[in-house]
Design an enzyme around this catalytic site. Structure first.
Site, PDB file in Angstrom:
ATOM      1  N   ILE A  43       0.786  -1.233  -0.111  1.00 53.35           N
ATOM      2  CA  ILE A  43       0.032   0.138  -0.158  1.00 53.35           C
ATOM      3  C   ILE A  43       0.898   1.417   0.103  1.00 53.35           C
ATOM      4  CG2 ILE A  43      -0.165   0.249   2.587  1.00 53.35           C
ATOM      5  CD1 ILE A  43      -3.174   0.842   1.998  1.00 53.35           C
ATOM      6  N   LYS A  44       2.121   1.162   0.146  1.00 53.81           N
ATOM      7  CA  LYS A  44       2.940   2.173   0.409  1.00 53.81           C
ATOM      8  C   LYS A  44       3.346   3.132  -0.840  1.00 53.81           C
ATOM      9  CE  LYS A  44       3.746   2.143   4.874  1.00 53.81           C
ATOM     10  NZ  LYS A  44       3.708   3.223   5.834  1.00 53.81           N
ATOM     11  N   ASP A  45       3.012   2.218  -1.984  1.00 48.78           N
ATOM     12  CA  ASP A  45       3.071   2.931  -3.361  1.00 48.78           C
ATOM     13  C   ASP A  45       2.390   4.012  -3.455  1.00 48.78           C
ATOM     14  OD1 ASP A  45       4.567   0.613  -3.836  1.00 48.78           O
ATOM     15  OD2 ASP A  45       3.418  -0.196  -5.487  1.00 48.78           O
ATOM     16  N   ALA A  48       4.069   6.924  -1.363  1.00 46.37           N
ATOM     17  CA  ALA A  48       5.599   7.338  -2.142  1.00 46.37           C
ATOM     18  C   ALA A  48       5.291   8.022  -3.159  1.00 46.37           C
ATOM     19  CB  ALA A  48       6.124   5.950  -2.252  1.00 46.37           C
TER      20      ALA A  48
END
Length: 452
Positions: A43-45, A48
């Site tokens: 989910i950090k995409d 970021a």
């Protein structure tokens, strides 16, 4: 044609999947927002990319610059993908508790990775927070993203994760369950959902060893709450600026063991190969299931992919060493099958007597023992070849046809460590109990134990 211009355009719009088996005891409808379908497998995409875009708009990240970030791995992957497409360099600082796979993946996409000690305070110059901040000052044309205090983090989830969940549930979501780390995912998503329906309950899942739960309940930053923990990707030893506790309704803590075991259960029962935080998220929901009703629609956010944890929570030995698996031992095998008298033979007895014992008790291997203990063994396969070559050997003493002693292990040896000892030469294993009595288990016993 439906063609993406680059990998960044594939971020978001991840699937919502119903949980059927692991949630069968929960009265509500339980759904998983499975964000390992993002290109960087987490989910950090989302955040970021948003942090990079905002930094560009504000002139803080310039062409050819270097992105610097402290990361447990997943944010670094998202930033690295953005850097590849947009032409930036990356230096990531992580901790020594993170899985080796995470660091290797970051290096594979061109990032420099610096590993720092975990068990130091955030203000310690060796901490990964401090090292990242120092590098941002030392490296020319660089920018420290600082996901903890960068509000573009939660903005990404306000703009994407929240709207996707609302649309996918047709606005029927009643509960959001999410692990709490930087605060970006849970707060940004909650802000959007609360705007759509203030009654949506937001439950944050934390780990023992993090101070976030006590801070939520009391407003007090209590460093006595902080101690080392094994769980990855959530929990904090400070309060990031991304937090707005007013949009969170409850904090629930789970143990390192329960989160790891639940992640493995998700893989086995739902085919969802998720990371540590997903297992912890679901475990937290299980602890709170008594608060749910039949018509509730619960969404759990599953942050990342299990491939980042194959050497940890998906490795039996790693789990056993930390006491996370309920391991069956030699003693358990003996107890479950019922104690049987160990059939042995003495070295001065004849081969014919050994053959009769094998027939009578339907066994293939007999330990050869005297008053001092095991001296060797004889096996059906070994005797067959010897008798076939020389029928007269039946009258010989067992001592003349002795085979090697069966492997001897301690009574508490895990079953998983027994199977490699079974081979053509060793069809069984011996162990001595607390009273000094020997017991034997065979390949069949081990297979039975592993199958239960």
């Amino acid at each position: 044609m439906n063609i993406k211009n680059n990998i960044l355009e594939t971020i978001g719009n991840t699937p919502m999947i119903r949980l059927n088996k692991v949630a069968k005891d929960i009265p509500a409808t339980v759904l998983a927002k499975v964000d390992y379908f993002n290109p960087g497998n987490s989910i950090k995409d989302r955040m970021a990319l948003k942090m990079v875009e905002v930094a560009e708009q504000e002139g803080k990240l310039k062409p050819g610059g270097t992105i610097i970030e402290g990361t447990s791995g997943n944010t670094g992957m998202g930033l690295a993908l953005a850097a590849v497409v947009k032409g930036y360099k990356c230096i990531f600082v992580t901790t020594d508790k993170q899985s080796k796979e995470k660091a290797d993946i970051l290096k594979a996409v061109g990032a420099e990775v610096i590993v720092c000690p975990t068990n130091v305070m955030p203000e310690d110059p060796r901490s990964y927070y401090s090292v990242a901040a120092r590098l941002a000052k030392e490296v020319p044309n660089s920018y420290h993203m600082n996901q903890y205090d960068n509000l573009a983090n939660r903005l990404a989830h306000y703009e994407t994760t929240g709207p996707e969940i609302w649309e996918q549930t047709g606005g029927k979501i009643t509960h959001l369950i999410c692990t709490a780390g930087t605060g970006g995912t849970i707060v940004g998503t909650a802000q959007y959902l609360k705007e759509k329906n203030p009654d949506v309950q937001i439950w944050a899942i934390d780990v023992y060893g993090s101070l976030l739960t006590k801070y939520f309940r009391t407003g007090e930053i209590d460093m006595n709450e902080v101690h080392p923990y094994i769980s990855e990707g959530f929990g904090e030893d400070f309060v990031p600026k991304n937090y707005d506790m007013s949009v969170i309704d409850h904090f629930e803590q789970v143990t390192d063991k329960d989160g790891a075991v639940m992640a493995r259960k998700l893989a086995r029962e739902e085919g969802l190969f998720c990371g540590y935080s997903a297992g912890s998220c679901l475990q937290g929901l299980m602890q709170l299931k008594g608060k749910l009703k039949k018509d509730d629609v619960v969404v759990c956010i599953f942050h990342d992919h299990g491939s980042r944890y194959v050497a940890k929570i998906y490795n039996d030995q790693w789990m056993i060493e930390r006491g996370f698996l309920d391991v069956k031992t030699f003693k358990d095998v003996i107890s479950s099958r019922g104690t049987k008298r160990l059939i042995t033979i003495e070295p001065q007895q004849t081969v014919a007597e050994a053959v009769e014992l094998m027939k009578k008790y339907d066994i293939e291997q007999i330990p050869v023992m005297n008053n001092e203990g095991p001296l060797g063994s004889i096996s059906e396969s070994g005797l067959f070849q010897k008798v076939f070559n020389n029928p007269e050997i039946k009258s010989s003493k067992v001592a003349d046809v002795l085979e090697p002693t069966l492997p001897i292990v301690t009574f508490d040896t895990p079953v998983e460590k027994l199977s490699p000892l079974i081979n053509k030469g060793n069809g069984a294993i011996l162990s001595k109990d607390e009273a000094g009595n020997y017991h034997i288990i065979t390949k069949y016993d081990i297979l039975q134990a592993l199958g239960k």
